[in-house]
Design an enzyme around this catalytic site. Structure first.
Site, mmCIF file in Angstrom:
data_model
loop_
_atom_site.group_PDB
_atom_site.id
_atom_site.type_symbol
_atom_site.label_atom_id
_atom_site.label_comp_id
_atom_site.label_asym_id
_atom_site.label_seq_id
_atom_site.Cartn_x
_atom_site.Cartn_y
_atom_site.Cartn_z
ATOM 1 N N ASP A 14 0.820 -1.212 0.000
ATOM 2 C CA ASP A 14 0.000 0.000 0.000
ATOM 3 C C ASP A 14 0.856 1.265 0.000
ATOM 4 O O ASP A 14 0.646 2.166 0.826
ATOM 5 C CB ASP A 14 -0.937 0.015 1.234
ATOM 6 C CG ASP A 14 -1.738 -1.261 1.374
ATOM 7 O OD1 ASP A 14 -2.184 -1.790 0.342
ATOM 8 O OD2 ASP A 14 -1.903 -1.735 2.510
ATOM 9 N N GLU A 172 -11.532 0.019 -3.668
ATOM 10 C CA GLU A 172 -10.929 0.501 -2.412
ATOM 11 C C GLU A 172 -9.686 1.323 -2.727
ATOM 12 O O GLU A 172 -9.362 1.570 -3.892
ATOM 13 C CB GLU A 172 -10.563 -0.692 -1.518
ATOM 14 C CG GLU A 172 -9.573 -1.643 -2.183
ATOM 15 C CD GLU A 172 -9.341 -2.941 -1.417
ATOM 16 O OE1 GLU A 172 -10.043 -3.197 -0.431
ATOM 17 O OE2 GLU A 172 -8.451 -3.700 -1.838
HETATM 18 C C1 6LW Z 1 -5.741 -2.298 1.917
HETATM 19 C C2 6LW Z 1 -6.429 -2.404 0.635
HETATM 20 C C3 6LW Z 1 -5.552 -3.357 0.013
HETATM 21 O O1 6LW Z 1 -6.425 -1.647 2.908
HETATM 22 O O2 6LW Z 1 -5.185 -4.263 0.944
HETATM 23 O O3 6LW Z 1 -4.263 -3.988 -1.730
HETATM 24 C C4 6LW Z 1 -5.558 -3.752 2.179
HETATM 25 N N1 6LW Z 1 -5.121 -3.235 -1.156
HETATM 26 O O4 6LW Z 1 -6.546 -1.236 -0.071
HETATM 27 C C5 6LW Z 1 -4.540 -4.029 3.216
HETATM 28 O O5 6LW Z 1 -3.253 -3.720 2.773
#
Ligand code: 6LW
Length: 526
Positions: A14, A172
């Protein structure tokens, strides 16, 4: 410019980036590890120096127990605005998700006390608009945008669900930017596994409606033969010469079937703009070797050290005891480390699991004392343990330690550690009053002591060697001649077998009331 991905190897998921002049600052998620959120600095985007951590105090964060579930510090965003650095992040601490930001005038720290935000969910980001307004983006049942008061953290108005992505699961990780009069909303979709990708949409109005990029996903390696997989969760930025880039996460599986042991790593991708949309990497693909006709810094020979008086403790574990410069105190990610443990502070590459409690780990000028508490290594508790990321497939980690005092099941050793339920270790213990070296492995609920070797001395040098195939343990009584203790398969210590969002760590520990002294440690890539 030529470079190799990942730019930060080992567990660095991230990634979020901001630039101030010629200086780039990058933070990554840390989950149950403490201190939280390492801060890396670079002037060339390729050499990264760890200059500190964002979350260094109990008053900023209390990490919840619950490993191997995915809890703790998720997906930060770092931004700079008018002389102040902002880092916004989630602590996933059931029953709630605590979103907060901290600020600093120097990204090396200290960072402020947290300002709590009135949102649940994960993956917060901040956007400072040119009219002085500040917007929070986050993810709960979808990706939302809300104006906030940056002084107090309070919401101004309602949450606006701005975009649900292109239809894949788990939209997300939003980041909002304003580029040439458009608001761009960059998100991750497809889950953080092999289907991972980044998609983008734009609007003239901050709250939308957002129009999807015609060539989404703008970043993904899904369905390709490329060695880096699971590309996604990106952040866009420019260098001082107005070249566009993205950092994103990706994984490097050990072999087929795809399993990875070093967690999600940080990749760097050149970005071009075509018809008002970003084109990332090689037509949205991320390769290991990248060659691009760009100059990153506006000036040459820029000094890597950004603040001479930070971390005045030039009290460096890597030194020979002589005075060392601030530069030596800092840590170039991915470099070999020799730690003589002759100071009262730990080298910044060492972490704890959970906030440290009591006096379990005591760095002294004569080694690190580990005061084992009642817990074993496989218990989900704070322990007398320090650990650092496995940063290379092929490495050796060598530790000299002594078992100073021990009850029946006490032990001290070196572990390759994914979480409390998945780890292999070589340790010193007492069996029937005799000092012995043991090899233990735990894979889920399977636990075994695989080897017991009587040892005349309570001081021993243990070596852990990693490769894509195995973790091998050996020992030496004279520090020079090593004998194999045993080995275990690398692919059972992978995210796909027993992990979650983290990668493997090399841990030095004392458990079950063992008292130990760690004298030296050496990590070398092979
Ligand atoms: C993070 C989400 C994700 O919150 O994995 O790869 C989660 N993306 O955006 C945890 O790293």
């Amino acid at each position: 410019m030529q470079y190799t991905n990942p730019i930060l190897s080992g567990f660095h998921p991230d990634p979020s980036m901001c630039r101030v002049g010629d200086d780039f600052y990058l933070v990554t998620s840390t989950f149950e590890y403490f201190p939280g959120l390492p801060v890396y600095h670079s002037t060339d985007l390729v050499t990264w120096e760890q200059i500190g951590h964002v979350l260094t105090r109990d008053s900023q964060v209390k990490l919840p127990k619950g490993a191997p579930n995915c809890l703790g510090i998720y997906a930060p965003t770092i931004r700079y605005h008018e002389g102040v650095y902002y880092c916004v992040v989630t602590n996933v601490a059931p029953p709630e998700n605590i979103n907060f930001f901290v600020t600093a005038t120097d990204p090396a720290g200290e960072w402020s006390e947290p300002i709590r935000l009135p949102f649940g969910g994960i993956d917060p980001s901040l956007f400072f608009d040119d009219d002085g307004r500040v917007y929070y983006t986050g993810t709960d049942s979808g990706v939302f945008i809300c104006e906030i008061n940056i002084e107090t953290g309070e919401a101004i108005g309602e949450k606006n669900y701005a975009w649900y992505g292109t239809g894949a699961n788990n939209p997300e990780g939003p980041h909002l930017y304003k580029i040439n009069g458009y608001y761009y909303l960059l998100i991750a979709e497809g889950g953080t596994e092999l289907g991972h990708m980044s998609t983008i949409a734009r609007s003239k109005n901050v709250f939308g409606p957002y129009e999807a990029c015609p060539h989404n996903p703008i970043l993904t390696n899904r369905g390709t033969e490329l060695p880096i997989k699971a590309i996604g969760h990106a952040d866009l930025f420019t260098d001082a010469n107005d070249n566009w880039w993205a950092v994103c996460l990706g994984i490097r599986p050990l072999s087929y079937p795809f399993r990875h042991n070093m967690g999600r790593e940080t990749m760097l991708v050149p970005v071009e703009w075509e018809n008002g949309w970003p084109v990332c990497g090689n037509n949205s693909r991320v390769e290991e070797k990248i060659s691009v006709d760009r100059v990153v810094a506006s000036q040459t020979n820029s000094d890597m050290i950004i603040n001479e008086d930070v971390n005045n403790s030039a009290d460096n574990g890597t030194s020979d005891g002589a005075a060392v410069s601030v530069k030596q105190w800092h840590y170039i990610a991915g470099s070999d480390v020799t730690d003589k443990f002759n100071t009262t502070t730990l080298h910044p590459s060492w972490n704890y699991i959970y906030n440290p409690t009591g006096n379990l780990v005591e760095p002294t000028k004569d080694g690190v004392l580990l005061h084992g508490n009642e817990y074993a290594l496989n218990e989900d508790e704070s322990k007398a343990l320090i650990c650092r990321r496995q940063e290379h497939f092929d490495f050796s980690a060598t530790v000299k330690l002594s078992l100073q005092n021990c009850t029946d099941d006490g032990e001290t050793g070196i572990s390759i550690y994914m979480n409390p339920r998945h780890h292999y270790e070589a340790a010193l213990t007492f069996i029937d009053g005799m000092c012995s070296i043991i090899l233990k492995r735990q894979i889920g609920s399977l636990k075994a002591v695989e080897k017991i070797i009587p040892c005349a001395d309570n001081t021993v040098t243990l070596r852990l060697e990693g490769s894509k195939e195995s973790y091998r343990f050996s020992y030496s009584v004279n520090g020079e001649d090593f004998e194999l203790i045993g080995e275990g398969e690398a692919h059972y210590l992978t995210t796909e077998v027993g992990g979650c969002f983290t990668g493997n760590y090399i841990a030095l520990y004392a458990a079950k009331f063992a008292e130990a002294r760690v004298e030296t440690f050496e990590y070398k890539k092979k």
